[in-house]
Design a protein around this motif. Structure first.
Motif, mmCIF file in Angstrom:
data_model
loop_
_atom_site.group_PDB
_atom_site.id
_atom_site.type_symbol
_atom_site.label_atom_id
_atom_site.label_comp_id
_atom_site.label_asym_id
_atom_site.label_seq_id
_atom_site.Cartn_x
_atom_site.Cartn_y
_atom_site.Cartn_z
ATOM 1 N N ASP A 65 -29.174 17.631 -1.345
ATOM 2 C CA ASP A 65 -28.518 18.669 -0.660
ATOM 3 C C ASP A 65 -28.290 17.818 1.029
ATOM 4 O OD1 ASP A 65 -27.567 20.853 0.970
ATOM 5 O OD2 ASP A 65 -29.755 21.852 1.178
ATOM 6 N N SER A 66 -27.191 17.776 1.444
ATOM 7 C CA SER A 66 -26.926 17.257 2.769
ATOM 8 C C SER A 66 -27.737 17.529 3.860
ATOM 9 C CB SER A 66 -25.493 17.133 3.269
ATOM 10 O OG SER A 66 -25.343 16.428 4.157
ATOM 11 N N GLY A 69 -26.925 19.703 6.827
ATOM 12 C CA GLY A 69 -25.713 20.260 6.601
ATOM 13 C C GLY A 69 -24.598 19.479 7.164
ATOM 14 N N GLY A 71 -23.275 16.533 6.105
ATOM 15 C CA GLY A 71 -22.443 15.732 5.245
ATOM 16 C C GLY A 71 -22.509 14.267 5.188
ATOM 17 N N SER A 150 -19.875 20.252 -2.507
ATOM 18 C CA SER A 150 -20.591 21.402 -2.143
ATOM 19 C C SER A 150 -20.549 22.615 -3.273
ATOM 20 C CB SER A 150 -20.299 22.081 -1.005
ATOM 21 O OG SER A 150 -20.246 21.075 0.381
ATOM 22 N N ASN A 151 -21.953 23.132 -3.487
ATOM 23 C CA ASN A 151 -21.681 24.095 -4.644
ATOM 24 C C ASN A 151 -22.685 25.370 -3.805
ATOM 25 O OD1 ASN A 151 -24.535 23.435 -4.771
ATOM 26 N ND2 ASN A 151 -24.005 21.856 -6.415
ATOM 27 N N THR A 155 -25.193 21.487 -0.067
ATOM 28 C CA THR A 155 -24.107 20.961 0.914
ATOM 29 C C THR A 155 -23.849 19.545 0.338
ATOM 30 O OG1 THR A 155 -24.664 22.601 2.528
ATOM 31 C CG2 THR A 155 -23.000 20.572 3.405
ATOM 32 N N GLY A 156 -22.491 19.333 0.186
ATOM 33 C CA GLY A 156 -22.094 17.791 -0.079
ATOM 34 C C GLY A 156 -21.857 17.259 1.048
ATOM 35 N N ASN A 161 -15.671 17.351 1.177
ATOM 36 C CA ASN A 161 -15.786 18.853 1.454
ATOM 37 C C ASN A 161 -15.125 19.127 2.805
ATOM 38 O OD1 ASN A 161 -17.368 19.677 -0.868
ATOM 39 N ND2 ASN A 161 -18.671 17.963 -0.161
#
Length: 419
Positions: A65-66, A69, A71, A150-151, A155-156, A161
């Protein structure tokens, strides 16, 4: 889990693994007989070290997970040690252990590519230190930007993304990343004592064998990135094939027009240049688009390999001219030839998409090139001023194999003298 998908990614992983010895053969044939062992061992050694780092924290940095958030980088502790790979998740498309192994091999191949810039003149210990630092500080972050989508639970990366760039199998994270890193390393290392063409490839058939095996391995690299055995993988397989063929023809035409002959080394390089260029675009274009991209890569990369002489940097194995230039070509031309009928479902300039996708691809290209070059140059400089990068001059002139590895590739003195 679909057994067919699992079987295809297992096969694809084995094909990508084949690319490491294939690259060693390809590079090894291009250097002198007194450098081949070192060149091949650098490929194997760099990839092996990165595999250990991948399990320890690399997978987490790429697919965790980034952090914040933003990335930029994954959580290094989320999958540390990959204990999660031991657990069966029936809701996953393929086992985590398989996906981790598949991506591990991407990291290994990318690191091995950079070795071509250091042919015959870098300390082996310094190379291993460089490979570990480079994978940690350059490859893992850039791979997070490009490959981590991301899913619902994570967060990707920002390129995949937030920016929304298209890179099906690694034109940015793999080829441009390795190519510009090779340029930075070559600049810090400096020129070989025999720079300028005094030493020629000692085994051209070995280069052709390596190129052929790389071509086979590339099917796992590209079509395997569909992560399923279906239409997308099939389209990518077709596009990869025709692009490689167009690259050989394009390079050969330039060879013939400029030098009066179609060379074996040029034919092999044309295949690789086109495979590099189609890597990001293989899921975005039609077969005709793939042919055009492959042909352009073959022509442009053939011309680009001469830049090293004009600009004065020692890239004897043409990592810059093939992987950097080819990666840029493929990534940018997505913005021109992408069609929404292809698996990626995006349209470029020629298919009514306007300039938007081309702009997005350009931003991704510039970001990866700038980050990779700067950080790689800093890593190389730090190693240079601490433990040193270069082997002693007398070892370089005599040949690195015997001094660094206490071995010769060929015990036949007459054969060695001719090479």
């Amino acid at each position: 889990m679909d057994a067919g998908n699992v079987a295809w990614i297992l096969t694809s992983s084995a094909l990508v693994a084949l690319m490491i010895p294939a690259l060693a053969l390809f590079y090894g044939g291009m250097v002198s007989s007194r450098r081949i062992l070192n060149m091949m061992i650098m490929c194997f050694g760099g990839a092996s070290l990165v595999a250990l780092l991948w399990v320890a924290f690399g997978y987490s940095l790429v697919f965790g997970d980034s952090v914040g958030g933003l990335g930029l980088i994954g959580n290094p502790f989320e999958f540390a040690g990959l204990d999660q790979a031991l657990v069966d998740d029936p809701d996953a498309g393929i086992p985590l252990a398989l996906f981790a192994a598949f991506q591990l091999l991407f990291a290994g191949v990318t690191t091995a590519l950079v070795a071509g810039a250091a042919a015959g003149r870098m300390k082996y210990g310094a190379w291993l230190l460089f490979a570990g630092l480079w994978a940690t500080l350059v490859y893992f972050p850039v791979a997070h930007w490009v490959f981590a989508f991301s899913n619902d639970t994570a967060t990707g990366g920002w390129i995949a993304n937030t920016l929304g760039a298209v890179d099906f199998a690694g034109g940015t994270a793999v080829h441009m990343n390795a190519g510009v890193a090779a340029l930075a390393l070559a600049l810090v290392l400096g020129k070989s004592k025999d720079w300028g063409g005094k030493l020629r490839p000692h085994n051209r058939p070995l280069v052709l064998v390596g190129a052929g095996l790389l071509w086979i391995g590339w099917y796992g690299f590209n079509a395997g990135s569909a992560l399923a055995a279906g239409t997308a993988a099939s389209v990518v397989f077709l596009n990869t094939t025709v692009a490689a063929c167009a690259g050989l023809i394009g390079w050969s035409i330039v060879d013939r027009l400029r030098h009066g002959a179609v060379t074996s080394l040029g034919s092999a390089s044309g295949i690789i240049a086109a495979l590099v260029a189609i890597t990001p675009a293989c899921g975005a274009v039609s077969p005709i688009g793939a042919i055009i991209i492959g042909a352009i890569a073959g022509v442009v990369c053939c011309l680009a390999i001469e830049w090293k002489f004009r600009l004065g940097f020692d890239d004897s194995l043409d990592v810059v001219g093939v992987h950097l230039v080819g990666g840029i070509i493929g990534t940018l031309l997505i913005g021109v030839f992408a069609t929404d009928a292809a698996p990626n479902g995006r349209s470029g300039l020629l298919y009514g998409g306007g300039f938007e996708l081309l702009g997005v691809q350009t931003i991704a290209t510039v970001a990866v090139l700038a980050y990779s070059f700067i950080v790689t140059w800093v890593i190389a400089k730090l190693i240079q001023i601490t433990i040193g990068l270069r082997i002693p001059e007398e070892h370089e002139v005599a040949g690195i194999d015997e001094h660094a590895h206490a071995e010769r590739a060929y015990e036949d003195e007459d054969l060695e003298a001719r090479a």
